[in-house]
Design an enzyme around this catalytic site. Structure first.
Site, mmCIF file in Angstrom:
data_model
loop_
_atom_site.group_PDB
_atom_site.id
_atom_site.type_symbol
_atom_site.label_atom_id
_atom_site.label_comp_id
_atom_site.label_asym_id
_atom_site.label_seq_id
_atom_site.Cartn_x
_atom_site.Cartn_y
_atom_site.Cartn_z
ATOM 1 C CE LYS A 1 -3.766 -2.538 0.561
ATOM 2 N NZ LYS A 1 -3.179 -3.879 0.651
ATOM 3 C CE LYS A 17 -7.375 0.141 -1.585
ATOM 4 N NZ LYS A 17 -6.364 0.143 -2.678
ATOM 5 N NE ARG A 62 -14.240 -8.229 -0.804
ATOM 6 C CZ ARG A 62 -14.226 -9.363 -0.093
ATOM 7 N NH1 ARG A 62 -13.185 -9.627 0.677
ATOM 8 N NH2 ARG A 62 -15.230 -10.206 -0.159
ATOM 9 C CG ASP A 74 -3.721 -4.178 -8.447
ATOM 10 O OD1 ASP A 74 -3.370 -5.003 -9.319
ATOM 11 O OD2 ASP A 74 -3.900 -4.485 -7.252
ATOM 12 C CD GLU A 103 -3.512 -2.738 -3.202
ATOM 13 O OE1 GLU A 103 -2.904 -3.822 -3.353
ATOM 14 O OE2 GLU A 103 -4.498 -2.620 -2.459
#
Length: 322
Positions: free
Chosen positions: A122, A157, A229, A269, A277
């Site tokens: 992260k 998150k 998700r 991502d 990410e």
């Protein structure tokens, strides 16, 4: 060549999904020997790093894997060590990366243990904040609620999550919002990442796989209708996709930093063209990519290891243990 895989127990591996299984299968097909160990099997004796390992053979047919003899292997004597343990990055994982530092300059390690320590999946992304949606990292629950009010809707998150674990959407006026934030921050004692919600996620969360900064390909993960998700392990549907010119430009911008940190096999991502990410610990998606390409992308990774493992062989006799 002999490859040591530092990974989870084989009974946790999904033969039709896990990237590590694809690496094992591709390397075996190319004639290499696999040695399996978990983090707890890595140890140091007389100043050198060893692993209590078992020879491993994999198969597409059940039972999918068989073990051979157990042996203690000095890791400086093998051609490559692949660190493929799934998150979380806990204290035991940290100790393993520190022990594997003993291999620096002696044996190829993928990904580099120092890079793994520096690259929380992260927080590491924040080196490239210019490509990200608006992002906040804090323990302060009131600050999170103010942030969500400003951006409209936020995605919260935990910093140590993986596979979509703990990812939740928080919207102003949602009576669950305070409970969600309390839970993720552990009553304000743990840092959490909060990002601006990108509605484009309903069209997919794109995973772009990189090998030494070069694009192997991409898959698009579509979330279920009843879930925010898109992660494969959370039930996301996988579709073929291409990497846009804009995403390629972002990859080119990231590549020098990834190379400097020894992060060879990486999963980026993207949602709506924005980077969310940088996955380095145990990136997945290569089996899905291979099916869409009609060619095993794991072969590319093993071929890269073959080429680069030889760079370390002349050094074995010139660098003393410790």
């Amino acid at each position: 060549m002999r490859f040591v895989y530092v990974m989870d127990p084989m009974d946790r591996v999904l033969p039709d999904k896990d990237t590590t299984f694809a690496f094992l299968r591709a390397a075996q097909r190319r004639g290499h020997t696999a040695l399996h160990c978990t983090g707890k099997d890595v140890y140091i004796d007389a100043g050198d790093v060893w692993a209590r390992s078992r020879a491993l053979t994999v198969s597409d047919a059940a039972p999918h894997f068989t073990f051979g003899k157990v042996a203690d292997v000095r890791l400086a004597d093998v051609e490559c060590v692949l660190i493929r343990k799934d998150p979380p990055f806990d204290s035991e994982y940290l100790y393993v990366t520190l022990m594997l530092e003993k291999l620096r300059g002696r044996t190829l390690v993928v990904n580099d243990p120092r890079g793994l320590r520096d690259a929380n999946e992260k927080l590491y992304t924040l080196h490239f904040a210019r490509h990200m949606p608006r992002t906040l990292v804090t323990t302060d629950r009131d600050r999170i609620h103010r942030f969500v009010a400003e951006v409209g809707t936020g995605v919260v998150k935990p910093l140590d999550g993986a596979g979509g674990s703990g990812v939740m959407v928080v919207a102003p006026g949602d009576r669950n919002a305070r409970s969600i934030v309390d839970s993720i921050t552990r009553e304000g004692t743990a840092h959490a990442m909060v990002q601006e919600y990108l509605p484009a996620v309903r069209a997919g969360d794109k995973r772009v796989l990189l090998l030494e900064g070069e694009i192997l390909g991409a898959i698009n993960r579509i979330p279920r209708e009843d879930d925010v998700r898109s992660n494969i392990h959370a039930g996301g549907r996988v579709e073929a996709t291409e990497v846009t010119a804009e995403e390629r430009a972002i990859v080119a911008d990231l590549a020098p930093r990834l190379a400097a940190d020894g992060l060879v096999f990486v999963g980026l991502d993207f949602i709506g063209g924005r980077l969310t990410e940088v996955n380095v610990t145990s990136p997945t998606g290569i089996q899905e990519l291979s099916r869409h390409r009609g060619k095993d992308a794991a072969d590319d990774v093993i071929a890269w290891i073959e080429r680069h493992a030889s760079d370390f062989r002349p050094a074995l006799n010139s660098i003393p243990p410790g």
